[in-house]
Design an enzyme around this catalytic site. Structure first.
Site, PDB file in Angstrom:
ATOM      1  N   HIS A   1       0.837  -1.206   0.000  1.00  0.00           N
ATOM      2  CA  HIS A   1       0.000   0.000   0.000  1.00  0.00           C
ATOM      3  C   HIS A   1       0.862   1.241   0.000  1.00  0.00           C
ATOM      4  CE1 HIS A   1      -3.247   2.766   0.942  1.00  0.00           C
ATOM      5  NE2 HIS A   1      -4.060   1.805   0.545  1.00  0.00           N
TER       6      HIS A   1
ATOM      7  N   GLU B   1      -7.934  -4.777  -0.949  1.00  0.00           N
ATOM      8  CA  GLU B   1      -8.426  -5.475  -2.138  1.00  0.00           C
ATOM      9  C   GLU B   1      -8.498  -6.997  -1.895  1.00  0.00           C
ATOM     10  OE1 GLU B   1      -9.013  -3.825  -5.023  1.00  0.00           O
ATOM     11  OE2 GLU B   1      -8.121  -1.894  -4.547  1.00  0.00           O
TER      12      GLU B   1
HETATM   13  N1  ACO Z   1       4.082  -7.722  -4.750  1.00  0.00           N
HETATM   14  C1  ACO Z   1       5.411  -7.793  -4.893  1.00  0.00           C
HETATM   15  N2  ACO Z   1       6.249  -6.790  -4.625  1.00  0.00           N
HETATM   16  C2  ACO Z   1       5.710  -5.659  -4.188  1.00  0.00           C
HETATM   17  C3  ACO Z   1       4.338  -5.507  -4.001  1.00  0.00           C
HETATM   18  C4  ACO Z   1       3.499  -6.601  -4.296  1.00  0.00           C
HETATM   19  N3  ACO Z   1       2.196  -6.552  -4.149  1.00  0.00           N
HETATM   20  N4  ACO Z   1       4.079  -4.265  -3.549  1.00  0.00           N
HETATM   21  C5  ACO Z   1       5.265  -3.637  -3.483  1.00  0.00           C
HETATM   22  N5  ACO Z   1       6.242  -4.484  -3.858  1.00  0.00           N
HETATM   23  C6  ACO Z   1       7.664  -4.195  -3.924  1.00  0.00           C
HETATM   24  C7  ACO Z   1       7.975  -3.422  -5.184  1.00  0.00           C
HETATM   25  O1  ACO Z   1       8.287  -4.272  -6.242  1.00  0.00           O
HETATM   26  C8  ACO Z   1       9.127  -2.556  -4.774  1.00  0.00           C
HETATM   27  O2  ACO Z   1      10.318  -3.286  -4.884  1.00  0.00           O
HETATM   28  P1  ACO Z   1      11.611  -2.603  -5.535  1.00  0.00           P
HETATM   29  O3  ACO Z   1      11.947  -1.475  -4.584  1.00  0.00           O
HETATM   30  O4  ACO Z   1      12.594  -3.691  -5.540  1.00  0.00           O
HETATM   31  O5  ACO Z   1      11.208  -2.116  -6.883  1.00  0.00           O
HETATM   32  C9  ACO Z   1       8.873  -2.300  -3.281  1.00  0.00           C
HETATM   33  O6  ACO Z   1       8.015  -3.347  -2.845  1.00  0.00           O
HETATM   34  C10 ACO Z   1       8.197  -0.972  -3.054  1.00  0.00           C
HETATM   35  O7  ACO Z   1       7.127  -0.866  -3.950  1.00  0.00           O
HETATM   36  P2  ACO Z   1       6.475   0.507  -4.348  1.00  0.00           P
HETATM   37  O8  ACO Z   1       6.013   0.433  -5.754  1.00  0.00           O
HETATM   38  O9  ACO Z   1       7.349   1.640  -3.928  1.00  0.00           O
HETATM   39  O10 ACO Z   1       5.234   0.531  -3.454  1.00  0.00           O
HETATM   40  P3  ACO Z   1       4.164   1.615  -3.582  1.00  0.00           P
HETATM   41  O11 ACO Z   1       3.885   2.047  -2.220  1.00  0.00           O
HETATM   42  O12 ACO Z   1       4.489   2.646  -4.571  1.00  0.00           O
HETATM   43  O13 ACO Z   1       2.977   0.799  -4.262  1.00  0.00           O
HETATM   44  C11 ACO Z   1       1.093  -0.512  -4.575  1.00  0.00           C
HETATM   45  C12 ACO Z   1       1.867   0.445  -3.637  1.00  0.00           C
HETATM   46  C13 ACO Z   1       0.894   0.127  -5.960  1.00  0.00           C
HETATM   47  C14 ACO Z   1      -0.255  -0.798  -3.953  1.00  0.00           C
HETATM   48  C15 ACO Z   1       1.908  -1.812  -4.722  1.00  0.00           C
HETATM   49  O14 ACO Z   1       2.131  -2.364  -3.461  1.00  0.00           O
HETATM   50  C16 ACO Z   1       1.252  -2.808  -5.663  1.00  0.00           C
HETATM   51  O15 ACO Z   1       1.430  -2.747  -6.875  1.00  0.00           O
HETATM   52  N6  ACO Z   1       0.450  -3.784  -5.106  1.00  0.00           N
HETATM   53  C17 ACO Z   1      -0.215  -4.770  -5.931  1.00  0.00           C
HETATM   54  C18 ACO Z   1      -1.498  -4.229  -6.543  1.00  0.00           C
HETATM   55  C19 ACO Z   1      -2.596  -3.982  -5.502  1.00  0.00           C
HETATM   56  O16 ACO Z   1      -2.830  -4.774  -4.610  1.00  0.00           O
HETATM   57  N7  ACO Z   1      -3.294  -2.849  -5.681  1.00  0.00           N
HETATM   58  C20 ACO Z   1      -4.346  -2.417  -4.764  1.00  0.00           C
HETATM   59  C21 ACO Z   1      -3.834  -1.418  -3.763  1.00  0.00           C
HETATM   60  S1  ACO Z   1      -5.020  -1.008  -2.509  1.00  0.00           S
HETATM   61  C22 ACO Z   1      -5.926   0.229  -3.141  1.00  0.00           C
HETATM   62  O17 ACO Z   1      -5.564   0.885  -4.071  1.00  0.00           O
HETATM   63  C23 ACO Z   1      -7.316   0.499  -2.611  1.00  0.00           C
END
Ligand code: ACO
Length: 367
Positions: free
Chosen positions: A250, A303
């Site tokens: 998140h 989600e």
């Molecule tokens: N699976 C695997 N790795 C992940 C995940 C995940 N679900 N979430 C974050 N990471 C990793 C990223 O790959 C990143 O690694 P890196 O630094 O080696 O590139 C690190 O954790 C940080 O990720 P960010 O992209 O900086 O996290 P951010 O806070 O920007 O993103 C997000 C949040 C978009 C929700 C992300 O966690 C994601 O894509 N999750 C999966 C999709 C999802 O569940 N979406 C619904 C969100 S809830 C809502 O919107 C109501």
């Protein structure tokens, strides 16, 4: 970086505080979410979604939403989210709604209530499908809550456990600070548009996969694990391919998403058929993410357990975004009213990085 006006460039507006709000804000570190100071964990199962609409919009429970009104013309594009967005926009000319700039706060609140409840009724009717006759009004009127009315309009005589599941989902998804769709409704409100235009704009912004369009992907993941039978292998293969696990991580929370916590509890209490497989996926995912990203908290988000709770209530995946719309009308309504009271147009700036001043002759294509 700042230009001559003193404005600061923040790509994507990240970290920018645009308003003070009395409505809600996620408690990032503590992993809780409070609506006007009340924790959602104290609301779910105690009051119904209609009361939460009142809490968010009026700051108190009741007097409840008015009965839904008929829609101007049926809209059937094949996508209920698109249909409700168009139909809501049409309510303004149909009902003669006046623009926010020309009405007082009480009138705006009444318009928001009419639009909210009628959007819910449109979605329920659309979910029922074109093939089935409408449920008689006398049967809908037997309902004691807004969500029961919604489910009766959709299903006729709904399973009370499904009503409970949907009520919990609607409350947990009703409001979440200045997310993209809420920001959109506030922009429309800031220019004094009518409330139907504001809510319709919010529905459009919600539709993207980075916002309200994601939860159905979680269900597909759980179904894949159900077929394959090995949660750990599935999780590893997703991460080995460099993909993200849907329903984890998140942008705001650095702790468990509180909505995931309450919806997991509801799914367990209600005996959701996919609870066990979902819990296995969650355990495997959290262990693997912890091992691969020890420095970052990547926990379950809303989600993930929304998908399990909605699946329990026999909500098909293509209805997930319309269901999110039903819930979020409450938060949007509260923000439209708060923005109206603020009475300030939203107009951020851009930093121009295009060509230097030049003549038309210097532009490619000049004859
Ligand atoms: N699976 C695997 N790795 C992940 C995940 C995940 N679900 N979430 C974050 N990471 C990793 C990223 O790959 C990143 O690694 P890196 O630094 O080696 O590139 C690190 O954790 C940080 O990720 P960010 O992209 O900086 O996290 P951010 O806070 O920007 O993103 C997000 C949040 C978009 C929700 C992300 O966690 C994601 O894509 N999750 C999966 C999709 C999802 O569940 N979406 C619904 C969100 S809830 C809502 O919107 C109501």
């Amino acid at each position: 970086m700042s230009d001559f006006t003193g404005a600061v460039f923040k790509p994507g507006l990240e970290g920018v505080v645009a308003f003070e709000t009395e409505i809600a804000e996620p408690d990032k570190a503590g992993g809780s979410l409070r609506y006007r100071g009340v924790d959602i964990e104290d609301l779910i199962g105690t009051v119904s979604f209609g009361d939460v609409w009142g809490l968010l919009v009026d700051g108190k429970f009741g007097p409840g939403l008015p009965p839904a009104e008929p829609f101007p013309v049926p809209v059937h594009s094949g996508d209920i989210r698109v249909d409700v967005q168009s139909a809501v926009a049409m309510l303004a000319p149909y009902w003669g709604l006046r623009q926010l700039l020309d009405i007082d706060n009480d009138q705006a609140r009444r318009d928001l209530a009419r639009v909210s409840v009628t959007a819910l009724s449109f979605i329920a009717q659309s979910a029922r499908g074109l093939g089935l006759p409408a449920v008689p009004q006398k049967d809908i009127d037997k309902a004691s809550t807004i969500v029961e009315r919604f489910m009766r309009r959709w299903r006729g005589e709904p399973d009370p456990r499904h009503v409970k599941a949907v009520d919990a989902y609607f409350i947990s998804a009703a409001e979440h600070g200045l997310n993209a769709s809420t920001f959109t409704t506030r922009i429309a409100a800031s220019v004094g548009a009518d409330v139907a235009a504001c809510i319709s704009a919010g529905i459009g912004a919600l539709s993207g996969p980075l916002h309200g369009g994601a939860p159905s992907r979680v269900l597909h993941m759980i179904e894949a694990v159900e077929r394959g039978g090995d949660a750990e292998a599935y999780v590893k293969s997703v991460l080995d391919r460099g993909e993200r696990l849907m329903g984890f991580g998140h942008r705001v929370y650095r702790a468990e998403d509180p909505r995931a916590r309450v919806l997991r509890q509801i799914a367990r209490e209600l005996g959701a058929p996919r609870y066990e497989v979902a819990a296995a996926v969650e355990r495997a995912a959290l262990a693997e993410l912890r091992a691969r990203k020890p420095d970052r908290v990547i926990a379950t988000n809303v989600e993930f357990w929304s998908a399990v709770v909605l699946d329990f209530a026999e909500v098909p995946a293509q209805m997930f975004t319309p269901m999110f719309t039903c819930a979020r009308v409450a938060g949007w309504s509260a923000h439209v009213l708060e923005q109206k009271k603020l009475g300030r147009i939203l107009r951020p700036s851009l930093r121009y990085v295009g060509p230097n001043p030049r003549k038309p002759q210097d532009v490619e294509g000049w004859a």
